[in-house]
Design an enzyme around this catalytic site. Sequence first.
Site, PDB file in Angstrom:
ATOM      1  CG  ASP A   1      -2.349 -32.166 -14.556  1.00 53.43           C
ATOM      2  OD1 ASP A   1      -1.121 -32.350 -14.516  1.00 53.43           O
ATOM      3  OD2 ASP A   1      -2.885 -31.223 -15.195  1.00 53.43           O
TER       4      ASP A   1
ATOM      5  N   GLY B   1       9.633 -30.651 -21.181  1.00 55.75           N
ATOM      6  CA  GLY B   1       8.401 -29.890 -21.006  1.00 55.75           C
ATOM      7  C   GLY B   1       8.036 -29.598 -19.569  1.00 55.75           C
TER       8      GLY B   1
ATOM      9  CB  THR C   1       5.211 -26.096 -17.159  1.00 59.50           C
ATOM     10  OG1 THR C   1       4.324 -27.031 -16.538  1.00 59.50           O
ATOM     11  CG2 THR C   1       5.282 -26.360 -18.652  1.00 59.50           C
TER      12      THR C   1
ATOM     13  CG  ASN D   1       7.505 -34.171 -18.092  1.00 59.56           C
ATOM     14  OD1 ASN D   1       7.871 -35.102 -18.801  1.00 59.56           O
ATOM     15  ND2 ASN D   1       6.239 -33.782 -18.030  1.00 59.56           N
TER      16      ASN D   1
ATOM     17  CG  HIS E   1       5.248 -32.294 -11.072  1.00 63.44           C
ATOM     18  ND1 HIS E   1       6.062 -31.190 -11.092  1.00 63.44           N
ATOM     19  CD2 HIS E   1       4.860 -32.511 -12.356  1.00 63.44           C
ATOM     20  CE1 HIS E   1       6.169 -30.747 -12.327  1.00 63.44           C
ATOM     21  NE2 HIS E   1       5.454 -31.539 -13.124  1.00 63.44           N
TER      22      HIS E   1
HETATM   23  P1  5GP Z   1       5.055 -30.541 -16.042  1.00 67.33           P
HETATM   24  O1  5GP Z   1       4.792 -30.084 -17.465  1.00 67.33           O
HETATM   25  O2  5GP Z   1       5.836 -29.503 -15.255  1.00 67.33           O
HETATM   26  O3  5GP Z   1       5.649 -31.901 -15.955  1.00 67.33           O
HETATM   27  O4  5GP Z   1       3.632 -30.695 -15.378  1.00 67.33           O
HETATM   28  C1  5GP Z   1       2.970 -29.673 -14.699  1.00 67.33           C
HETATM   29  C2  5GP Z   1       1.536 -30.090 -14.585  1.00 67.33           C
HETATM   30  O5  5GP Z   1       0.905 -29.254 -13.640  1.00 67.33           O
HETATM   31  C3  5GP Z   1       0.747 -29.961 -15.889  1.00 67.33           C
HETATM   32  O6  5GP Z   1       0.238 -31.235 -16.265  1.00 67.33           O
HETATM   33  C4  5GP Z   1      -0.353 -28.963 -15.550  1.00 67.33           C
HETATM   34  O7  5GP Z   1      -1.591 -29.282 -16.161  1.00 67.33           O
HETATM   35  C5  5GP Z   1      -0.423 -29.034 -14.037  1.00 67.33           C
HETATM   36  N1  5GP Z   1      -0.848 -27.801 -13.403  1.00 67.33           N
HETATM   37  C6  5GP Z   1      -0.452 -26.544 -13.709  1.00 67.33           C
HETATM   38  N2  5GP Z   1      -1.040 -25.648 -12.882  1.00 67.33           N
HETATM   39  C7  5GP Z   1      -1.825 -26.375 -12.039  1.00 67.33           C
HETATM   40  C8  5GP Z   1      -2.695 -26.013 -10.955  1.00 67.33           C
HETATM   41  O8  5GP Z   1      -2.856 -24.852 -10.589  1.00 67.33           O
HETATM   42  N3  5GP Z   1      -3.345 -27.020 -10.321  1.00 67.33           N
HETATM   43  C9  5GP Z   1      -3.184 -28.333 -10.699  1.00 67.33           C
HETATM   44  N4  5GP Z   1      -3.876 -29.243 -10.009  1.00 67.33           N
HETATM   45  N5  5GP Z   1      -2.370 -28.708 -11.706  1.00 67.33           N
HETATM   46  C10 5GP Z   1      -1.700 -27.742 -12.370  1.00 67.33           C
END
Ligand code: 5GP
Length: 114
Positions: free
Chosen positions: A30, A93, A95, A87, A100
């Site tokens: 992440d 949350g 995003t 999520n 994933h």
């Molecule tokens: P969500 O909030 O959708 O469950 O998690 C998305 C995750 O993707 C977040 O923890 C965020 O830090 C991670 N993330 C967002 N953009 C990138 C990226 O460009 N590269 C990586 N490796 N992680 C990302």
Amino acid sequence: MPDCLFCKIVAGDIPGSIVHRDEHLLAFKDINPQAPLHVLIVPRRHIASLNDLGPEDDDLVGEMVRRAAAIAREHGCADSGYRTVFNCNADAGQTVFHIHLHVLGGRRLSWPPG
Ligand code: 5GP
Ligand code: ZN
């Protein structure tokens, strides 16, 4: 999916710190880690959210969960403990709308989550 961030990482168009790749999955660190171990496991195929899974994806989800356990073990967290999180949608949350599985470990994680 052309505008999907994680499809771009799967395709190699955006760099990722890859910890595992196989026929169906990619796992990478992440970018904003919330614990010493914070890896995201994604299917190579675009699936927007948990709500879009069908019975045909049962094997894929099983592979994701078993890969999470393998990654936790490789990072020394199997016995100390770790957390896996999907999520789904706004209240959780989410995003990035490519499913994933978060794998978090290496520190004490509080419960319930905020
Ligand atoms: P969500 O909030 O959708 O469950 O998690 C998305 C995750 O993707 C977040 O923890 C965020 O830090 C991670 N993330 C967002 N953009 C990138 C990226 O460009 N590269 C990586 N490796 N992680 C990302
Ligand atoms: Zn995608």
